[in-house]
Design an enzyme around this catalytic site. Structure first.
Site, PDB file in Angstrom:
ATOM      1  N   LYS A   1      39.111  17.578  37.622  1.00  0.00           N
ATOM      2  CA  LYS A   1      38.285  16.463  37.161  1.00  0.00           C
ATOM      3  C   LYS A   1      38.239  15.355  38.215  1.00  0.00           C
ATOM      4  O   LYS A   1      37.166  14.872  38.577  1.00  0.00           O
ATOM      5  CB  LYS A   1      38.846  15.935  35.834  1.00  0.00           C
ATOM      6  CG  LYS A   1      37.965  14.900  35.204  1.00  0.00           C
ATOM      7  CD  LYS A   1      38.503  14.459  33.860  1.00  0.00           C
ATOM      8  CE  LYS A   1      38.308  15.536  32.814  1.00  0.00           C
ATOM      9  NZ  LYS A   1      39.006  15.262  31.571  1.00  0.00           N
TER      10      LYS A   1
ATOM     11  N   ARG B   1      42.828   9.904  31.431  1.00  0.00           N
ATOM     12  CA  ARG B   1      42.586  11.321  31.115  1.00  0.00           C
ATOM     13  C   ARG B   1      43.383  12.235  32.031  1.00  0.00           C
ATOM     14  O   ARG B   1      43.508  11.982  33.212  1.00  0.00           O
ATOM     15  CB  ARG B   1      41.108  11.667  31.317  1.00  0.00           C
ATOM     16  CG  ARG B   1      40.160  10.978  30.381  1.00  0.00           C
ATOM     17  CD  ARG B   1      38.718  11.342  30.773  1.00  0.00           C
ATOM     18  NE  ARG B   1      37.762  10.519  30.087  1.00  0.00           N
ATOM     19  CZ  ARG B   1      37.140  10.880  28.960  1.00  0.00           C
ATOM     20  NH1 ARG B   1      37.384  12.060  28.422  1.00  0.00           N
ATOM     21  NH2 ARG B   1      36.283  10.067  28.386  1.00  0.00           N
TER      22      ARG B   1
ATOM     23  N   GLY C   1      41.449  20.978  26.490  1.00  0.00           N
ATOM     24  CA  GLY C   1      42.050  20.411  25.278  1.00  0.00           C
ATOM     25  C   GLY C   1      43.564  20.542  25.204  1.00  0.00           C
ATOM     26  O   GLY C   1      44.170  20.219  24.190  1.00  0.00           O
TER      27      GLY C   1
ATOM     28  N   MET D   1      45.879  19.079  27.216  1.00  0.00           N
ATOM     29  CA  MET D   1      46.662  17.883  27.540  1.00  0.00           C
ATOM     30  C   MET D   1      45.978  16.643  26.981  1.00  0.00           C
ATOM     31  O   MET D   1      44.984  16.754  26.281  1.00  0.00           O
ATOM     32  CB  MET D   1      46.874  17.815  29.038  1.00  0.00           C
ATOM     33  CG  MET D   1      47.850  18.888  29.494  1.00  0.00           C
ATOM     34  SD  MET D   1      48.065  18.882  31.246  1.00  0.00           S
ATOM     35  CE  MET D   1      46.444  19.196  31.836  1.00  0.00           C
TER      36      MET D   1
ATOM     37  N   ARG E   1      31.885  20.367  36.912  1.00  0.00           N
ATOM     38  CA  ARG E   1      32.667  21.424  37.580  1.00  0.00           C
ATOM     39  C   ARG E   1      31.762  22.636  37.686  1.00  0.00           C
ATOM     40  O   ARG E   1      30.759  22.739  36.970  1.00  0.00           O
ATOM     41  CB  ARG E   1      33.932  21.758  36.794  1.00  0.00           C
ATOM     42  CG  ARG E   1      33.622  22.282  35.437  1.00  0.00           C
ATOM     43  CD  ARG E   1      34.834  22.493  34.591  1.00  0.00           C
ATOM     44  NE  ARG E   1      34.322  22.796  33.260  1.00  0.00           N
ATOM     45  CZ  ARG E   1      34.999  22.755  32.163  1.00  0.00           C
ATOM     46  NH1 ARG E   1      36.255  22.411  32.186  1.00  0.00           N
ATOM     47  NH2 ARG E   1      34.452  23.060  31.016  1.00  0.00           N
TER      48      ARG E   1
ATOM     49  N   HIS F   1      54.537  41.738  24.125  1.00  0.00           N
ATOM     50  CA  HIS F   1      54.833  43.153  24.331  1.00  0.00           C
ATOM     51  C   HIS F   1      53.568  43.994  24.142  1.00  0.00           C
ATOM     52  O   HIS F   1      53.220  44.832  24.972  1.00  0.00           O
ATOM     53  CB  HIS F   1      55.934  43.569  23.337  1.00  0.00           C
ATOM     54  CG  HIS F   1      56.226  45.035  23.343  1.00  0.00           C
ATOM     55  ND1 HIS F   1      55.639  45.909  22.449  1.00  0.00           N
ATOM     56  CD2 HIS F   1      57.016  45.785  24.130  1.00  0.00           C
ATOM     57  CE1 HIS F   1      56.083  47.129  22.689  1.00  0.00           C
ATOM     58  NE2 HIS F   1      56.926  47.077  23.710  1.00  0.00           N
TER      59      HIS F   1
ATOM     60  N   SER G   1      50.767  57.968  53.333  1.00  0.00           N
ATOM     61  CA  SER G   1      50.111  57.394  52.167  1.00  0.00           C
ATOM     62  C   SER G   1      51.189  56.701  51.339  1.00  0.00           C
ATOM     63  O   SER G   1      52.188  57.333  50.966  1.00  0.00           O
ATOM     64  CB  SER G   1      49.416  58.484  51.350  1.00  0.00           C
ATOM     65  OG  SER G   1      48.824  57.909  50.212  1.00  0.00           O
TER      66      SER G   1
ATOM     67  N   CYS H   1      48.088  55.391  47.650  1.00  0.00           N
ATOM     68  CA  CYS H   1      47.591  56.168  46.513  1.00  0.00           C
ATOM     69  C   CYS H   1      48.323  55.827  45.222  1.00  0.00           C
ATOM     70  O   CYS H   1      48.102  56.467  44.200  1.00  0.00           O
ATOM     71  CB  CYS H   1      47.661  57.661  46.805  1.00  0.00           C
ATOM     72  SG  CYS H   1      49.331  58.245  47.102  1.00  0.00           S
TER      73      CYS H   1
ATOM     74  N   TYR I   1      42.550  53.195  54.191  1.00  0.00           N
ATOM     75  CA  TYR I   1      41.869  53.444  52.914  1.00  0.00           C
ATOM     76  C   TYR I   1      42.789  53.123  51.739  1.00  0.00           C
ATOM     77  O   TYR I   1      44.007  53.028  51.891  1.00  0.00           O
ATOM     78  CB  TYR I   1      41.390  54.901  52.817  1.00  0.00           C
ATOM     79  CG  TYR I   1      42.497  55.918  52.716  1.00  0.00           C
ATOM     80  CD1 TYR I   1      43.042  56.270  51.476  1.00  0.00           C
ATOM     81  CD2 TYR I   1      43.011  56.534  53.852  1.00  0.00           C
ATOM     82  CE1 TYR I   1      44.071  57.193  51.374  1.00  0.00           C
ATOM     83  CE2 TYR I   1      44.033  57.458  53.765  1.00  0.00           C
ATOM     84  CZ  TYR I   1      44.563  57.771  52.521  1.00  0.00           C
ATOM     85  OH  TYR I   1      45.583  58.673  52.416  1.00  0.00           O
TER      86      TYR I   1
HETATM   87  C1  PEP Z   1      53.435  56.884  43.755  1.00  0.00           C
HETATM   88  O1  PEP Z   1      54.652  57.012  43.583  1.00  0.00           O
HETATM   89  O2  PEP Z   1      52.899  55.795  43.991  1.00  0.00           O
HETATM   90  C2  PEP Z   1      52.551  58.050  43.662  1.00  0.00           C
HETATM   91  C3  PEP Z   1      51.272  57.939  43.953  1.00  0.00           C
HETATM   92  O3  PEP Z   1      53.085  59.186  43.197  1.00  0.00           O
HETATM   93  P1  PEP Z   1      53.387  59.454  41.655  1.00  0.00           P
HETATM   94  O4  PEP Z   1      52.790  58.332  40.879  1.00  0.00           O
HETATM   95  O5  PEP Z   1      52.770  60.754  41.317  1.00  0.00           O
HETATM   96  O6  PEP Z   1      54.866  59.482  41.634  1.00  0.00           O
END
Ligand code: PEP
Ligand code: MG
Length: 911
Positions: free
Chosen positions: A38, A107, A116, A118, A352, A468, A795, A863, A883
């Protein structure tokens, strides 16, 4: 959060002095962390010549200092006094001066919008004497002056001195009752004077002191109260839910009061500079004549559409339109504003960059490009993967206006329909019978997990976005609405009631995890148009759908800009085909163990139970053609693109029945004097393989080293499949990946055998096969220089790397105790969801640097689940991976974020 506060430190005579108060002319929109949203925007509007009432901003830093020490930091009082002097000179009035008082509003305003949450105190400076001066300023309007005074005592009492607000409400109601009206406006000056007396008594009763008459004391106490409101329960709760850091503090804006309640030539309103739902240009807003902003919020009277203002007060309307155009041009975005007209003079109280729906974010970004306001880089910067993910979820078709039962917090998006059930066991049973169910609980705990897995959606009456239920549902990608507190959930009675309506177990309800709305009955579910576009069944050039066109345009730009390639995690031809339609540029992880489930389980059991080399080889020989066929399918769908196939990873006992079940079977058979036969052998094998910590046990490369022929069979299947595809005219690009490597020797052993098989199968050299490894054990990251000598690619398996770096069991902790960690702020988001840059990220940086130093052409990817997480994608861009690989559905999100990461680091990219 790392913040550079150095700009608020000035040097006076060589000693650094912190500057705690900024005049509007000293601030600007980029100082929001220091001045709050603000304050920063009031300063910005002031600086571009818009009519902002004079005032100043006390910094968030002052707030933090106050909260840390419990008292005002040294120098703050003097700075406030100096700025108040300047404000008084600008206004030609003194705070609370009896004859002609200056009044101010006090304010809150944090760096992140906390609507709202504070406190605000208006009309500071009024007292028994200045109330008459205010009346004279207002042309003898006694009613207005006494109404302003009673508002001050009410707000001040409640906010600053914790007087219960309903006591003031009751006194107001009593005054109206005595007058025989239910409209505040029917109370005249005498009534309000009487009400002020009543309010003062309430104030004195609860505080043990008279209402403070000294304007400066009022101001001082109001500022402290706003500081303290940062830690009010509701603000703390809101921050937790919205994941706003707890240590930012709020700024305080002290602004000269302007009044929208001085008569019919005054009023107050809110407006958007364009439609926040569709982005359409036009006049969007509401106006309430003869009122203060608080009246609009309280809904005391109905507002009129903003267009009406043109008729009511043409000059102010024209001013407002001009100002809105200036704001859009200046912020180059949709803005929302609050304004007040005081006797025909327009004042801007707030602006804003306006909140908008996910769809509008894309559409507006596209429109602003068309209008020449921003370029495509900026358009890409203004949307994000979380918004795109929202647009990819199926949605309810609400055209039939279904009966809305209640609204809770949209904790995990999606649209789920099913029978209401109230315990995990029933959820499991009905789901096993083929029913769709929604698990309804007051709140969930780890015992509910089986029911949550079985349900289409989860609904709770308590808890917020970090409860949870919310954390676990998001982890599972399951629709969840939590904290629907109007629901009275009766678990024993297997029903809930809301507004007099009862929903029994088995009644169908529909739950919208995006909006938090809960409907009675089955609401039809609509597929997402954006998904149809990604799947290629909706042509962006042939549709009128503005959203699809905007998404297409921005995605194309992201693809043109990004440096990171995006691959998919997929184990089947079907998933691979879908991933390719979604834009995947290969497979980054094919988990081969998934190919050992279902009807192939028996073959695997044979392998595990094999007593002799011949038995084992026979089982492997039967598995080989099945595996080969799997790989042929994937190579076909991903023709010409790299396909990383990971050798089998999980502990072998996962393929066997449970120890308990087998032990019971065998014991029962023995009891009956029967032969337990195969079960007996299986039991022995399961006992032999039982591990206390299977995640740290015989899996991954360890398995390949222990069971002769297993990896060799897989490598042969991969290479034979590739050769077969090449013979059929395809261009397969296999990459063999070894999991769970911690030492280069493990990799070297597997590699030597794989190379022999490759040389054997690919005798004519027609297919190139790469061999690389996952980096998912901390030791691998720390010895990556050695490992790179034996690997053509790395990877990062960030699931295991996170598990092993933190020592968290990845299958257990999110449901078991992460909600508590989130509540305590130990982390703001699960490290399994978004990469922990400081810890796990450090291991990755080490592996990238040392791996590339050892092998400059080392290919690097990720991955684990983080490959599709927006924030993590930016990290992977920053550290220079080649990648990211993620589930097919997240491929578009990763493409978008990789594009955003590239434009955001343009110029600073070293790679
Ligand atoms: C990982 O551990 O990040 C992975 C890609 O292998 P996985 O999830 O199959 O253990
Ligand atoms: Mg792993």
């Amino acid at each position: 959060m790392v913040t550079d506060w150095s700009f608020s430190v000035e040097r006076v005579g060589g000693t650094p002095v912190t500057k705690f108060v900024y005049a509007f002319s000293e601030g600007n929109k980029d100082l929001r962390e220091l001045l709050g949203g603000k304050g920063a925007n009031l300063a910005e509007m002031n600086n571009i010549g818009l009519p902002v009432p004079p005032g100043f901003t006390i910094t968030t830093e002052a707030c933090r200092a106050y909260l840390d020490s419990g008292s005002q930091p040294a120098g703050l009082a003097e700075e406030i006094a100096t700025h108040l002097d300047a404000l008084e000179s600008a206004m030609g009035r003194k705070l609370g001066e009896p004859g002609d008082p200056l009044l101010v509003s006090v304010r809150s305003g944090a760096a992140f919008s906390m609507p709202g949450m504070m406190e605000t105190v208006l009309n500071v400076g009024l007292n028994d004497a200045s109330v008459d001066g205010l009346s004279r300023q207002a042309g003898g309007n006694d009613r207005f002056a006494w109404d302003s005074y009673r508002r001050l005592i009410q707000m001040f009492g409640k906010t600053v001195c914790e007087v219960p607000g309903d006591e003031f409400e009751h006194a107001l109601d009593a005054a109206k009752q005595a007058k025989g009206t239910d409209n505040d406006l029917d109370l005249d000056a005498d009534d309000l004077r009487g009400l002020v007396d009543g309010y003062k008594k309430i104030f004195a009763k609860h505080t043990g002191r008279e209402f403070p008459q000294d304007p400066k004391e009022q101001l001082d106490l109001a500022i402290r109260a706003v500081f303290e409101s940062w830690n009010a329960d509701r603000a703390v709760l809101y921050r937790r839910q919205e994941r706003i850091p707890a240590d930012l503090g709020t700024a305080v804006n002290v602004v000269a009061m302007v009044f929208g309640n001085l008569g019919s030539d005054s009023g107050t309103g809110v407006a958007f500079t364009r439609d926040p739902a569709s982005g359409a240009q036009g006049v969007y807003g509401d106006y309430l004549a003869n009122a203060q902003g608080e009246d609009v919020v309280a809904g005391i009277r109905n507002t009129v559409p903003l267009q009406e203002l043109e008729r009511l007060d043409k000059a102010s309307y024209d001013d407002l339109m001009r100002i809105m155009a200036t704001l859009e041009e200046h912020y180059k975005d949709l803005c929302d504003i609050e304004f007040t007209i005081e006797r025909g003079k327009l004042w801007m109280l707030q602006t804003r960059v306006g909140k908008r729906t996910a769809a509008a974010a894309f559409i507006i970004a596209g429109q602003l490009v068309d209008e020449g306001v921003i370029d495509l880089d900026e358009a890409l910067h203004r949307v994000n993967g979380a918004q795109l993910a929202q647009l990819m979820f199926p949605r309810f078709d609400l055209s039939a206006e279904p009966d809305q039962l209640a609204k809770g917090i949209g904790a995990s998006p999606g649209a789920a329909v099913g029978k209401a059930v109230f315990d995990a066991q029933t959820a499991k049973e009905l789901a096993a019978d083929g029913d769709d169910v929604i698990l309804v609980r007051r709140e969930t705990n780890p015992d509910d997990l089986p029911g949550m897995i079985a349900a289409q959606g989860i609904l709770t009456s308590r808890g917020g976005k970090t409860s949870h239920a919310a954390v676990v549902a998001r982890g599972m990608g399951k629709t969840c609405v939590c904290g629907a507190d109007s629901l009275d959930v009766d678990v024993r009675g297997r029903r809930f009631t809301v507004d007099g309506q009862t929903v029994e177990q088995g009644d169908v309800i529909s739950v919208d995890g995006t909006t938090g709305k809960i409907y009675l009955g089955e609401v039809p579910v609509q597929p997402s148009e954006v998904v149809r576009y990604f799947e290629g069944t909706l042509d962006p050039d042939q549709t009128d759908d503005a959203l699809v066109k905007a998404v297409h345009r921005i995605m194309s730009h992201a693809d043109a800009k990004r440096r990171l390639a995006v691959r998919a995690n997929s184990d089947t031809g079907t998933d691979s085909a879908r991933a390719r339609r979604f834009g995947a540029q290969g497979i980054g992880l094919c988990r081969t163990e998934h190919m050992f489930l279902g009807d192939r389980r028996e073959l695997v059991e044979r392998l595990i139970l094999a007593q002799t080399a011949q038995e084992r080889e026979a089982a492997l020989a039967d598995l080989l053609p099945l595996q080969r066929a799997d790989f042929v399918d994937i190579f076909r769908e991903m023709d010409g693109l790299p396909v990383t196939i990971r050798l089998i990873d999980p502990p072998l006992h996962e393929f066997l029945p449970s120890l308990e079940e087998l032990a019971v079977h065998v014991a029962v058979a023995h009891e009956r004097g029967e032969d337990a036969g195969r079960d007996e052998k299986l039991l022995a094998a399961v006992r032999r393989m039982h591990e206390e910590n299977p995640m740290l046990g015989l899996r991954g490369v360890r398995l390949g080293l222990v069971i002769p022929g297993l990896f060799a069979m897989q490598v042969r299947a991969i290479v034979e499949a590739a050769v077969q595809r090449a013979r059929d005219g395809g261009t397969p690009r296999p990459e063999i990946m070894v999991p769970l490597v911690g030492a280069v020797q493990e990799l070297e052993t597997v590699r030597a055998e794989a190379e022999r098989i490759i040389a054997d199968v690919v005798a004519d050299g027609g297919v190139e096969v790469l061999i690389g490894t996952m980096i998912e054990v901390p030791r691998a990251a720390l010895t990556s220089g050695q490992i790179a000598e034996a690997a053509q690619f790395f990877s990062f398996g960030t699931n295991d790397l996170t598990q092993m770096a933190w020592g968290f069991s990845r299958d257990d902790v999110e449901g078991a105790f992460f909600w508590r960690y989130l509540e305590l702020g130990i982390f703001g988001i699960s490290p399994f969801e978004s990469i922990d840059r400081d810890g796990v990220g450090r291991l990755i940086r080490i592996a990238v640097d040392e791996g590339r130093a050892a092998r400059p052409d080392l290919k690097l990817g990720v991955c684990g689940e983080h490959g599709g997480d927006p924030d993590s994608v930016h990290f992977f861009h920053e550290v220079g991976l080649d990648y990211v690989s993620c589930s097919p559905f997240r491929v578009p999100i990763a493409r978008l974020e990789a594009g955003r990461a590239a434009v955001e680091t343009q110029g600073s990219d070293s790679r």
